[in-house]
Enzyme design. Structure first.
Site, PDB file in Angstrom:
ATOM      1  CE  LYS A 184      -3.600   2.729   0.074  1.00  0.00           C
ATOM      2  NZ  LYS A 184      -4.574   2.628   1.151  1.00  0.00           N
ATOM      3  CE  LYS A 205      -4.066   7.303   7.168  1.00  0.00           C
ATOM      4  NZ  LYS A 205      -4.176   5.958   6.802  1.00  0.00           N
TER       5      LYS A 205
END
Length: 296
Positions: free
Chosen positions: A170, A238
């Site tokens: 990811k 983030k």
């Protein structure tokens, strides 16, 4: 199956609804009552804590914001670990630090509970259409057993490797995605500032080596000024923080990602955090307008 689901936000809500539509019995917990309202017409069972969810579920899926949130839901007081049965499985589909995923997996394993890190790509549209890309880390045998559940929510399901590997994949996805998104925004803004129709420029680029799904999908959103969130800018910020922290830990240089991180820092700092990631175009336009004004 009895499936627990914790994290019923922008992404988690449609993902959980797909599981209900597939015939699974949902066991839910949410901090906000409003998050549970879409499930009123289903047979979902509402519980008072993550531990209570885990006591009734064979699989518990978490889809929350960041590493501390996953740690709290999984390992905190009244967390999943307090109620999970030996042999059950926790699947975290959030995007968190790879090392955090590994540590959570170790703690759950001490109680005989399996853990998979399975972050997703595809945004809200992918969640709604059940076409998410899901990248999985953890034991391969456990992955094969729960894969039919994952297929209720995603289209491309890939086992990457041991615990934490899904989060590494990811992170790689966010490197490519953020840099490509920023390149597309820069190109379309450059075209407009040059007095050329950015829609026609995009059309030309889609037929050549510059083609990407991001230019196709996100580029159209930029042209249409669709800044309502499918994936919020602060979430991208983030995710990039996770990438840069890992790069620092590994001693790696990621210059393009570092630049993209600074752009998203600026976007969030300028009030665009709740907008879609394509709102970086607005930041570039704002900077360009200031430069243009100063040159007059």
């Amino acid at each position: 199956m009895n499936i627990g689901f914790i994290g019923l936000g922008l992404m988690g809500r449609p993902m959980a609804l797909h599981l209900a539509q597939a015939g699974h019995t949902l066991h839910l917990w949410a901090r906000r009552e409003a998050s549970l309202r879409p499930f009123a017409a289903t047979a979902a069972v509402i519980h008072e804590s993550p531990a209570a969810v885990a006591r009734h579920a064979d699989i518990v899926i978490t889809m929350v914001s960041d590493s501390p949130d996953v740690e709290a839901v999984c390992l905190g007081e009244h967390g999943i670990i307090a109620g999970a049965k030996a042999g059950s499985c926790v699947i975290d589909m959030s995007t968190i630090a790879p090392d955090a995923a590994r540590q959570i997996g170790v703690r759950l394993a001490e109680q005989g509970v399996h853990f998979l890190d399975a972050p997703v790509s595809g945004g809200e549209i992918g969640a709604i259409n059940a076409t998410l890309t899901i990248m999985v880390g953890g034991d391969n045998e456990v992955f094969e057993k729960v894969k039919p559940v994952l297929l209720c929510m995603g289209k491309t399901i890939t086992w990457i490797g041991a615990s934490g590997a899904g989060q590494v994949a990811k992170a790689c996805n966010q490197i490519v995605g953020s840099v490509t998104l920023l390149a597309g925004a820069e190109a379309l803004n450059f075209a407009r500032q040059s007095g050329v129709d950015p829609a026609l420029v995009r059309q030309a680029l889609l037929g050549g080596a510059a083609y990407s799904r991001i230019l196709e999908n996100h580029g159209q959103r930029m042209l249409d000024r669709q800044f309502a969130p499918g994936f919020k800018a602060w979430m991208q910020q983030k995710d990039l923080r996770i990438v840069m922290n890992e790069a620092h830990r590994l001693g790696l240089m990621l210059p393009a990602t570092a630049a993209a991180t600074q752009i998203f820092n600026a976007a969030v700092g300028s009030g665009l955090g709740e907008a879609d990631t394509v709102a970086v175009l607005q930041l570039l336009e704002k900077i360009g307008s200031v430069v243009e004004s100063n040159n007059k």
